[in-house]
Design a protein around this motif. Sequence first.
Motif, mmCIF file in Angstrom:
data_model
loop_
_atom_site.group_PDB
_atom_site.id
_atom_site.type_symbol
_atom_site.label_atom_id
_atom_site.label_comp_id
_atom_site.label_asym_id
_atom_site.label_seq_id
_atom_site.Cartn_x
_atom_site.Cartn_y
_atom_site.Cartn_z
ATOM 1 N N ILE A 1 0.851 -1.181 0.000
ATOM 2 C CA ILE A 1 0.000 0.000 0.000
ATOM 3 C C ILE A 1 0.887 1.231 0.000
ATOM 4 N N VAL B 1 -12.846 -2.176 2.157
ATOM 5 C CA VAL B 1 -12.669 -0.952 1.388
ATOM 6 C C VAL B 1 -13.940 -0.566 0.646
ATOM 7 N N ILE C 1 -8.259 3.833 3.455
ATOM 8 C CA ILE C 1 -6.830 3.529 3.485
ATOM 9 C C ILE C 1 -6.042 4.825 3.698
ATOM 10 N N SER D 1 -6.535 -1.539 10.076
ATOM 11 C CA SER D 1 -7.184 -2.843 10.206
ATOM 12 C C SER D 1 -6.824 -3.486 11.539
ATOM 13 N N ASN E 1 -12.052 -7.866 -0.729
ATOM 14 C CA ASN E 1 -11.974 -6.452 -0.353
ATOM 15 C C ASN E 1 -11.408 -6.225 1.046
ATOM 16 N N MET F 1 -8.681 -5.593 3.883
ATOM 17 C CA MET F 1 -7.356 -5.055 4.159
ATOM 18 C C MET F 1 -6.834 -5.726 5.429
ATOM 19 N N PHE G 1 -1.325 -3.831 7.503
ATOM 20 C CA PHE G 1 -0.899 -3.830 6.104
ATOM 21 C C PHE G 1 0.016 -2.647 5.799
#
Length: 369
Positions: A3, A168, A174, A179, A287, A289, A293
Amino acid sequence: MHISHNPKYTMITPWKSSLHEDFNMKNICRSYELMEQTLKVYTYREGERPVFHQPLTKGIYASEGWFMKQMEGNTQFSVTDPRKANLFYMPFSTRRLELFLYVPNSHSSKNLVEYLKNYLDDVISSKYPFWNRTGGADHFLVACHDWAPHETVLHMSRCIRALCHADVNEGFVIGKDTSLPETNVRSATNPLRDLGGKPPSKRQILAFFAGDINGYLRPILLQYWENKDPDMKISSHMGRGTKSRENYVQHMKNSKYCICAKGFEVNSPRVVEAIFYECVPVIISDNFMPPFFEVLNWEAFAVLIPEKNIPNLKNILLSIPEEKYQKLQMRVRRVQQHFLWNPEPVKYDIFHMILHSIWYNRIFQVSPR
């Protein structure tokens, strides 16, 4: 799964690793130590029990409870003077909110949303200046119940939300939200009970899944794999009671890969359970996360499979060379420390990792653009 954040801000070096690299512990220490030097948290004392200040430390929603318990008992990062804080924690439980305020069969969470709104309006923003000066951007909440995204999106949208339901497609942002690991704590007094599993050479089961059949994905998983192949121990349930729970644990300890298929929501406690029992997680949830992450490369210790590839699940797993599997499993054991609730917090454990993710996202929000 990399990410990308703001490339102009380079103070923090995230501890990503690729499939051919080991985890970069030097970068972990650098980022973590920077947090230790700078993070100061004020925990609001206001809020009535049981929704506030009364953590649940057992079951699949235990993450929010354990964090609340350890944050409120913390002396390293906590400050008693809110003027010295750079982050503000609102210590409520979304599981308690549902248990005590939801009207059965009402099919409405309006009163739960209103309860949190009143807390903000009548307690936090009216008594303190800190919420109003940022609109809540330097405030955070830690919530594991599936309803948390909906309950907090209207009036707490600018907060950093640590959410188990990190979808998401359902409002997870994000770069702002983080998470939260969903941890199924079986013993509130001994959260590390049964930790670990068999070494790779003694794991007799290729892949294992057992769980309630909810959502659209798990019926597809069972359609293709339940009782279809002796190497694939896939079933809708393992019965009830203590013996069944013990059997479930032993299957995870004895499996090379543990299937973490989404149910009604994208998250599943099996992701952390797999790591807990040193089984390579196989995440099937398009979807989702995964936890932390921002700094962990999940492809280095987990297998991420698109939902559409369920019919080819066994072939995908068999195509992974034994040498690569052993590296995945070794890395599962190495990252395990980041997913453990210790009775008292330990450096780099789940409590500190959650704090790090919250702090990390706040740093990127206020960094130069």
